[in-house]
Design a protein around this motif. Structure first.
Motif, PDB file in Angstrom:
ATOM      1  N   ILE A  97      50.283  45.522  31.909  1.00  9.74           N
ATOM      2  CA  ILE A  97      50.951  44.468  32.687  1.00  9.74           C
ATOM      3  C   ILE A  97      49.854  43.593  33.296  1.00  9.74           C
ATOM      4  CG2 ILE A  97      52.557  43.985  34.571  1.00  9.74           C
ATOM      5  CD1 ILE A  97      53.482  46.994  34.265  1.00  9.74           C
TER       6      ILE A  97
ATOM      7  N   GLY B  93      49.114  40.300  35.502  1.00 11.57           N
ATOM      8  CA  GLY B  93      49.610  39.235  36.375  1.00 11.57           C
ATOM      9  C   GLY B  93      48.690  38.035  36.237  1.00 11.57           C
ATOM     10  N   GLY B  94      47.989  37.714  37.322  1.00 15.60           N
ATOM     11  CA  GLY B  94      47.038  36.595  37.273  1.00 15.60           C
ATOM     12  C   GLY B  94      45.694  36.994  36.679  1.00 15.60           C
ATOM     13  N   GLY B  95      45.519  38.263  36.339  1.00 12.17           N
ATOM     14  CA  GLY B  95      44.257  38.724  35.724  1.00 12.17           C
ATOM     15  C   GLY B  95      43.064  38.571  36.640  1.00 12.17           C
ATOM     16  N   SER B  96      43.289  38.708  37.971  1.00  8.17           N
ATOM     17  CA  SER B  96      42.168  38.495  38.895  1.00  8.17           C
ATOM     18  C   SER B  96      41.558  39.804  39.401  1.00  8.17           C
ATOM     19  CB  SER B  96      42.615  37.636  40.088  1.00  8.17           C
ATOM     20  OG  SER B  96      43.630  38.286  40.807  1.00  8.17           O
ATOM     21  N   ASN B  97      42.063  40.913  38.888  1.00  7.66           N
ATOM     22  CA  ASN B  97      41.489  42.199  39.321  1.00  7.66           C
ATOM     23  C   ASN B  97      41.220  43.092  38.113  1.00  7.66           C
ATOM     24  OD1 ASN B  97      40.573  43.671  41.505  1.00  7.66           O
ATOM     25  ND2 ASN B  97      42.468  44.830  41.722  1.00  7.66           N
TER      26      ASN B  97
ATOM     27  N   PRO C  50      43.461  35.186  45.055  1.00  8.23           N
ATOM     28  CA  PRO C  50      43.988  34.874  43.716  1.00  8.23           C
ATOM     29  C   PRO C  50      45.023  35.916  43.276  1.00  8.23           C
ATOM     30  CG  PRO C  50      41.570  34.912  43.720  1.00  8.23           C
ATOM     31  CD  PRO C  50      42.028  35.493  45.027  1.00  8.23           C
TER      32      PRO C  50
ATOM     33  N   CYS D  50      49.012  37.122  41.547  1.00  3.27           N
ATOM     34  CA  CYS D  50      50.449  36.884  41.659  1.00  3.27           C
ATOM     35  C   CYS D  50      51.100  37.848  42.642  1.00  3.27           C
ATOM     36  CB  CYS D  50      51.091  37.062  40.283  1.00  3.27           C
ATOM     37  SG  CYS D  50      50.482  35.875  39.089  1.00  3.27           S
TER      38      CYS D  50
ATOM     39  N   GLN E  64      47.773  46.873  44.397  1.00  5.30           N
ATOM     40  CA  GLN E  64      46.514  47.284  45.020  1.00  5.30           C
ATOM     41  C   GLN E  64      46.560  47.101  46.534  1.00  5.30           C
ATOM     42  OE1 GLN E  64      42.705  46.228  44.635  1.00  5.30           O
ATOM     43  NE2 GLN E  64      42.782  44.144  45.393  1.00  5.30           N
TER      44      GLN E  64
ATOM     45  N   VAL F 153      46.929  44.352  48.491  1.00  7.00           N
ATOM     46  CA  VAL F 153      45.892  43.349  48.759  1.00  7.00           C
ATOM     47  C   VAL F 153      45.604  43.276  50.251  1.00  7.00           C
ATOM     48  CG1 VAL F 153      46.110  41.794  46.776  1.00  7.00           C
ATOM     49  CG2 VAL F 153      47.597  41.470  48.739  1.00  7.00           C
ATOM     50  N   GLY F 154      44.359  43.054  50.554  1.00  6.15           N
ATOM     51  CA  GLY F 154      43.992  43.008  51.956  1.00  6.15           C
ATOM     52  C   GLY F 154      42.838  42.058  52.189  1.00  6.15           C
TER      53      GLY F 154
ATOM     54  N   ILE G 108      57.103  45.501  38.166  1.00  7.01           N
ATOM     55  CA  ILE G 108      57.637  44.881  39.395  1.00  7.01           C
ATOM     56  C   ILE G 108      58.090  43.458  39.079  1.00  7.01           C
ATOM     57  CG2 ILE G 108      57.005  44.071  41.717  1.00  7.01           C
ATOM     58  CD1 ILE G 108      54.845  46.355  41.711  1.00  7.01           C
TER      59      ILE G 108
ATOM     60  N   ARG H  28      36.435  32.390  52.989  1.00  7.36           N
ATOM     61  CA  ARG H  28      36.434  32.948  51.627  1.00  7.36           C
ATOM     62  C   ARG H  28      35.599  32.071  50.697  1.00  7.36           C
ATOM     63  NH1 ARG H  28      40.344  36.737  50.629  1.00  7.36           N
ATOM     64  NH2 ARG H  28      40.077  36.265  48.437  1.00  7.36           N
TER      65      ARG H  28
HETATM   66  C1  LIG Z   1      37.621  35.394  43.825  1.00  7.60           C
HETATM   67  C2  LIG Z   1      38.497  36.593  44.066  1.00  7.60           C
HETATM   68  C3  LIG Z   1      38.745  37.024  45.366  1.00  7.60           C
HETATM   69  C4  LIG Z   1      39.547  38.132  45.615  1.00  7.60           C
HETATM   70  N1  LIG Z   1      39.785  38.509  46.887  1.00  7.60           N
HETATM   71  C5  LIG Z   1      40.568  39.582  47.165  1.00  7.60           C
HETATM   72  C6  LIG Z   1      40.838  39.986  48.514  1.00  7.60           C
HETATM   73  O1  LIG Z   1      40.399  39.352  49.467  1.00  7.60           O
HETATM   74  N2  LIG Z   1      41.616  41.068  48.712  1.00  7.60           N
HETATM   75  C7  LIG Z   1      42.153  41.782  47.679  1.00  7.60           C
HETATM   76  O2  LIG Z   1      42.871  42.763  47.941  1.00  7.60           O
HETATM   77  N3  LIG Z   1      41.939  41.412  46.393  1.00  7.60           N
HETATM   78  C8  LIG Z   1      41.163  40.351  46.114  1.00  7.60           C
HETATM   79  N4  LIG Z   1      40.917  39.977  44.810  1.00  7.60           N
HETATM   80  C9  LIG Z   1      41.484  40.774  43.725  1.00  7.60           C
HETATM   81  C10 LIG Z   1      42.842  40.229  43.236  1.00  7.60           C
HETATM   82  O3  LIG Z   1      43.005  38.893  43.599  1.00  7.60           O
HETATM   83  C11 LIG Z   1      44.026  41.033  43.773  1.00  7.60           C
HETATM   84  O4  LIG Z   1      43.883  42.383  43.438  1.00  7.60           O
HETATM   85  C12 LIG Z   1      45.361  40.529  43.212  1.00  7.60           C
HETATM   86  O5  LIG Z   1      46.437  41.166  43.865  1.00  7.60           O
HETATM   87  C13 LIG Z   1      45.508  40.763  41.718  1.00  7.60           C
HETATM   88  O6  LIG Z   1      46.629  40.040  41.296  1.00  7.60           O
HETATM   89  P1  LIG Z   1      46.852  39.650  39.784  1.00  7.60           P
HETATM   90  O7  LIG Z   1      48.198  39.043  39.677  1.00  7.60           O
HETATM   91  O8  LIG Z   1      45.716  38.839  39.310  1.00  7.60           O
HETATM   92  O9  LIG Z   1      46.848  41.091  39.104  1.00  7.60           O
HETATM   93  P2  LIG Z   1      46.122  41.567  37.777  1.00  7.60           P
HETATM   94  O10 LIG Z   1      44.649  41.469  37.963  1.00  7.60           O
HETATM   95  O11 LIG Z   1      46.705  40.885  36.613  1.00  7.60           O
HETATM   96  O12 LIG Z   1      46.554  43.093  37.759  1.00  7.60           O
HETATM   97  C14 LIG Z   1      46.102  43.983  38.758  1.00  7.60           C
HETATM   98  C15 LIG Z   1      46.871  45.300  38.625  1.00  7.60           C
HETATM   99  O13 LIG Z   1      48.235  45.110  38.983  1.00  7.60           O
HETATM  100  C16 LIG Z   1      49.087  45.459  37.892  1.00  7.60           C
HETATM  101  N5  LIG Z   1      50.203  44.496  37.924  1.00  7.60           N
HETATM  102  C17 LIG Z   1      50.105  43.135  38.001  1.00  7.60           C
HETATM  103  N6  LIG Z   1      51.333  42.595  38.073  1.00  7.60           N
HETATM  104  C18 LIG Z   1      52.223  43.621  38.038  1.00  7.60           C
HETATM  105  C19 LIG Z   1      53.647  43.693  38.057  1.00  7.60           C
HETATM  106  N7  LIG Z   1      54.413  42.600  38.167  1.00  7.60           N
HETATM  107  N8  LIG Z   1      54.227  44.927  37.983  1.00  7.60           N
HETATM  108  C20 LIG Z   1      53.469  46.040  37.894  1.00  7.60           C
HETATM  109  N9  LIG Z   1      52.117  46.046  37.869  1.00  7.60           N
HETATM  110  C21 LIG Z   1      51.501  44.833  37.944  1.00  7.60           C
HETATM  111  C22 LIG Z   1      48.230  45.352  36.656  1.00  7.60           C
HETATM  112  O14 LIG Z   1      48.727  46.168  35.607  1.00  7.60           O
HETATM  113  C23 LIG Z   1      46.896  45.841  37.186  1.00  7.60           C
HETATM  114  O15 LIG Z   1      46.891  47.246  37.242  1.00  7.60           O
HETATM  115  C24 LIG Z   1      40.122  38.844  44.530  1.00  7.60           C
HETATM  116  C25 LIG Z   1      39.892  38.412  43.221  1.00  7.60           C
HETATM  117  C26 LIG Z   1      39.079  37.283  42.985  1.00  7.60           C
HETATM  118  C27 LIG Z   1      38.868  36.835  41.579  1.00  7.60           C
END
Ligand SMILES: Cc1cc2nc3c(=O)[nH]c(=O)nc-3n(C[C@H](O)[C@H](O)[C@H](O)COP(=O)(O)OP(=O)(O)OC[C@H]3O[C@@H](n4cnc5c(N)ncnc54)[C@H](O)[C@@H]3O)c2cc1C
Length: 342
Positions: free
Chosen positions: A53, A55-59, A120, A122, A129, A131-132, A182, A227
């Motif tokens: 799965i 989402g925004g691919g940011s983690n 970043p 979704c 995770q 987020v915090g 989710i 940030r």
């Molecule tokens: C520049 C930068 C700064 C950042 N700062 C922070 C910060 O301050 N705090 C922080 O906590 N994080 C931070 N992050 C990490 C990231 O932004 C968060 O973890 C964010 O919540 C990931 O969201 P995503 O949609 O990109 O998830 P993804 O990277 O796509 O996925 C993350 C995880 O969630 C799962 N997932 C995603 N969507 C769903 C869904 N709908 N249902 C079930 N599982 C799902 C995926 O399978 C994967 O395991 C940062 C990242 C970057 C690039």
């Protein structure tokens, strides 16, 4: 399957991850409505092949090729469910960009998300995770999560209290991995703004701007500026944000480290534990600004690994392993990755 569910083959994910890794997935499906989620589960596709799965691919750190189905929640919508006695229940769909959701909530007068501005990713990933940032976590505002149970093929609500949320952690990352998709999250926000400025760097930044009583917008803007000064913007430098978790150690381990390294950066977390600043440990192993292959350690913040141009998941893995090994050898502390290797 409904007409809207389109499955793409050999799909390029370069634009779907903030590290900017060139990855091709053998199959890709975007989910734009609840019907899409239900159809995908009914199709049996997720039982037949590996899936991830995204989402925004940011983690995440993607491989060069992914032989399986990339499931991309892309459904949008934000609605107020009720506002009673100053508590506003707001439902946001998984594909909404988190940062947009925060901005929209502030504009609507729904408060509590300001410290989490500009992260970043979704909405659907926020409870995964937990987020915090700047003293706040998703668990402070998430009320319940609506999921599709991939194993059972059913829908369910999960109460926030049952998500096991902790520091950059929840059961969705642990025992529930690959079980729940989710599709929307309900948040409990406040109709009255009470700024949380307990995080020291945030209080200092507000002070420097001459703001004694910030509005919600001013607080979110200050967080965003902080940030921007520390983290690379994914549109110019690829990264997954903080790559490692700040390790938590016992008092006695901390005391020994402090004796040997009087300027070590750490914060008490509870009665017997300290959280060490992983960036400090990495920097003091000489990694800040250095590269290994096409991956590097960010010049302004050693906690962040970056794409130096054309970097692969293997490059990131090699660098992460080298950093972990050096920190372990020098300080006897093991660093855990916050980013997820797919
Ligand atoms: C520049 C930068 C700064 C950042 N700062 C922070 C910060 O301050 N705090 C922080 O906590 N994080 C931070 N992050 C990490 C990231 O932004 C968060 O973890 C964010 O919540 C990931 O969201 P995503 O949609 O990109 O998830 P993804 O990277 O796509 O996925 C993350 C995880 O969630 C799962 N997932 C995603 N969507 C769903 C869904 N709908 N249902 C079930 N599982 C799902 C995926 O399978 C994967 O395991 C940062 C990242 C970057 C690039």
């Amino acid at each position: 399957m409904n007409a809207g569910l389109v499955i793409y083959n050999d799909f390029a994910l370069r634009e779907y991850n903030t590290f900017g890794i060139e990855c091709t997935a053998s199959r890709f499906v975007a989910l734009r409505s609840g019907e899409d989620y239900a159809d995908l589960l009914r199709s049996g596709l997720l039982r037949e092949s590996p899936f991830f799965i995204l989402g925004g691919g940011s983690n995440v750190v993607l491989p060069d090729t992914y032989d399986g189905v990339i499931v991309h929640p892309a459904n949008k919508g934000i609605r107020l469910l009720e506002c009673v006695d100053g508590r506003c229940l707001v439902e946001a769909e998984a594909g909404e960009k988190w940062a947009d959701f925060v901005d929209y909530s502030i504009a609507q007068g729904w408060y509590g998300l300001e410290n989490l501005a500009a992260i970043p990713g979704c909405v659907g990933a926020a409870p995964v995770q937990n987020v915090g940032a700047y003293g706040k976590e998703a668990k402070d505002v998430v009320r319940r999560v609506h999921c599709f149970d991939i194993e059972k093929g059913t829908e369910c609500w999960i109460d926030a209290a049952d998500c096991g949320s902790g520091y950059r952690w929840s059961r969705f990352k642990g025992e529930w991995k690959d079980r729940y998709l989710i599709d929307r999250v309900v948040f409990s926000l406040s109709s009255e703004f009470h700024p949380d400025v307990t995080y020291k760097a945030l209080a200092v930044a507000l002070d420097e701007r001459g703001i004694a009583n910030p509005t919600a917008r001013q607080l979110a803007d200050t967080v965003t500026a902080l940030r921007d000064s520390k983290l690379p913007n994914p549109s110019t430098i690829g990264s997954a944000g903080s790559f490692f978790k700040n390790p938590i150690v016992t008092d006695s381990v901390y005391e020994d480290l402090k004796t040997a390294n009087p300027d070590i950066v750490a914060f008490p977390v509870d009665d017997g534990h300290y959280k060490l600043a992983a960036g400090w440990l990495i920097e003091h192993c000489g990694w800040k600004g250095r590269s290994l292959g096409r991956a590097g350690v960010y010049e302004k913040q050693a906690l962040v690994l970056v794409n130096r141009g054309g970097c692969s998941g293997d490059d990131v893995c090699r660098l992460a392993n080298a950093v972990v090994a050096d920190v372990e050898a020098r300080f006897g502390v093991h660093l855990e990755c916050e980013a997820i290797f797919v």
